[in-house]
Design an enzyme around this catalytic site. Structure first.
Site, PDB file in Angstrom:
ATOM      1  N   ALA A  66      95.944  20.877  56.330  1.00 29.36           N
ATOM      2  CA  ALA A  66      95.778  20.879  57.778  1.00 29.36           C
ATOM      3  C   ALA A  66      96.771  21.910  58.319  1.00 29.36           C
ATOM      4  CB  ALA A  66      96.070  19.494  58.325  1.00 29.36           C
ATOM      5  N   GLY A 111      95.241  18.529  53.367  1.00 32.84           N
ATOM      6  CA  GLY A 111      93.881  18.417  53.917  1.00 32.84           C
ATOM      7  C   GLY A 111      92.852  19.198  53.109  1.00 32.84           C
ATOM      8  N   GLU A 114      91.999  16.972  50.315  1.00 30.14           N
ATOM      9  CA  GLU A 114      91.204  15.893  50.914  1.00 30.14           C
ATOM     10  C   GLU A 114      89.774  16.350  51.226  1.00 30.14           C
ATOM     11  OE1 GLU A 114      94.468  15.386  53.712  1.00 30.14           O
ATOM     12  OE2 GLU A 114      94.462  13.242  53.265  1.00 30.14           O
ATOM     13  N   GLU A 134     102.235  16.410  51.489  1.00 26.58           N
ATOM     14  CA  GLU A 134     102.612  15.975  52.841  1.00 26.58           C
ATOM     15  C   GLU A 134     104.024  15.417  52.924  1.00 26.58           C
ATOM     16  OE1 GLU A 134      99.656  15.420  51.452  1.00 26.58           O
ATOM     17  OE2 GLU A 134      98.079  15.834  52.912  1.00 26.58           O
TER      18      GLU A 134
END
Ligand code: CAA
Length: 260
Positions: A66, A111, A114, A134
């Site tokens: 992200a 992300g 993911e 993260e």
């Protein structure tokens, strides 16, 4: 389909979506997530498209996570909303009745890992690197990583990756079942397209019902899941593809599936 941060090409029934933010290692910001969601709504509705491939632009990154710059100033409520948007996108990908292949051409972190987990099949280039880093940023995975990673590779391995933030290479990802196969980078798209072509040549209803059976069945206990499978197996017999597929076998010829 024209987007700011995505490139979409349609080739012989396969949609190839390229996340296109190379200066930010294809990091997922709000705009890119909304565009991905919109693209999947279109892919689901478009009968021409039978398989989707997701990849990243350039040779360094699939998606490096992200967008950290966009997340840094968020409030708690904004961050929750951002995570929910990520979840919604992964759900659209997972719930898309058509198979989705991640062609992983470099870093698939946070992300990005993911996003790969939301896809049905992961083809990794030799330079692919996976991780959930993260914790290095003081947060936890927020686009489903704590859930999908553990479901795919098991709780112990998922905990190790998430607690340490360590990156693993394609060979290790393959060993633990995170990658389905490894190919040289220059063969990544061709291999993924060939896989798409193989799938397209099967009965489309059968492939979609199989995806539904696996995806929804995994949420049930074995007895209910098998009952569910029996229902979908029965449903296959309402298609002309089933009649043709079995007749072609008996007549010793190639089946001609019409998707009906
Ligand atoms: N968000 C925003 N920008 C990113 C980014 C990300 N996730 N990853 C890389 N970039 C940007 C860098 O800031 C840099 O921009 P500038 O050129 O403007 O400085 C550019 O991409 C190139 O990156 P590097 O110079 O760092 O390239 P590198 O080859 O030295 O390292 C890397 C590559 C190992 C992928 C490194 O960039 C990195 O560690 N990126 C962050 C990975 C990460 O922590 N991902 C998780 C994000 S959090 C998350 O995803 C939460 C969630 O679950 C929802």
């Amino acid at each position: 389909m024209t987007y700011e941060n995505l490139l979409v090409e349609i080739e012989n029934g396969t949609a190839i979506v390229t996340i296109n933010r190379p200066k930010a290692m294809n990091a997922l910001n709000e705009k890119t997530l909304i565009e991905l969601q919109d693209a999947f709504v279109n892919f689901t509705a478009d009968d021409v498209i039978q398989v989707i491939i997701i990849t990243g632009s350039g040779e360094k990154a699939f998606v490096a996570g992200a967008d950290i710059a966009a997340m840094q100033p968020l409030t708690a409520l904004e961050a929750r909303q951002f995570a929910k948007l990520g979840h919604q996108v992964m759900r659209h990908i997972e719930a898309c009745p058509k198979p989705v292949i991640a062609a992983i051409n470099g870093f698939a972190l946070g992300g990005g890992c993911e996003l790969a987990l939301g896809c049905d099949i992961r083809v990794a280039a030799e330079n692919a690197r996976f991780g959930q880093p993260e914790v290095n940023l003081g947060v936890i995975p927020g686009f489903g990583g704590t859930q999908r990673l553990a479901r795919l590779i098991g709780k112990g391995r998922a905990m190790e990756l998430i607690f340490t933030g360590d990156m693993i290479d394609a060979v290790e990802a393959y060993r633990i079942g995170l990658a389905n196969k490894i190919v040289p980078l220059d063969q990544l798209l061709d291999t993924s397209k060939k896989m798409a072509e193989t799938i397209i040549n099967k009965g489309p209803h059968a492939v979609r019902l199989a995806k539904e059976a696996i995806r929804n069945g995994l949420e049930l206990d074995l007895e209910r899941a098998n009952q569910y499978e029996a229902e979908l197996f029965g449903l296959c017999f309402a298609t002309t593809d089933q009649k043709e597929g079995m007749l072609a076998f008996l007549e010793k010829r190639q089946a001609k599936f019409k998707g009906k």
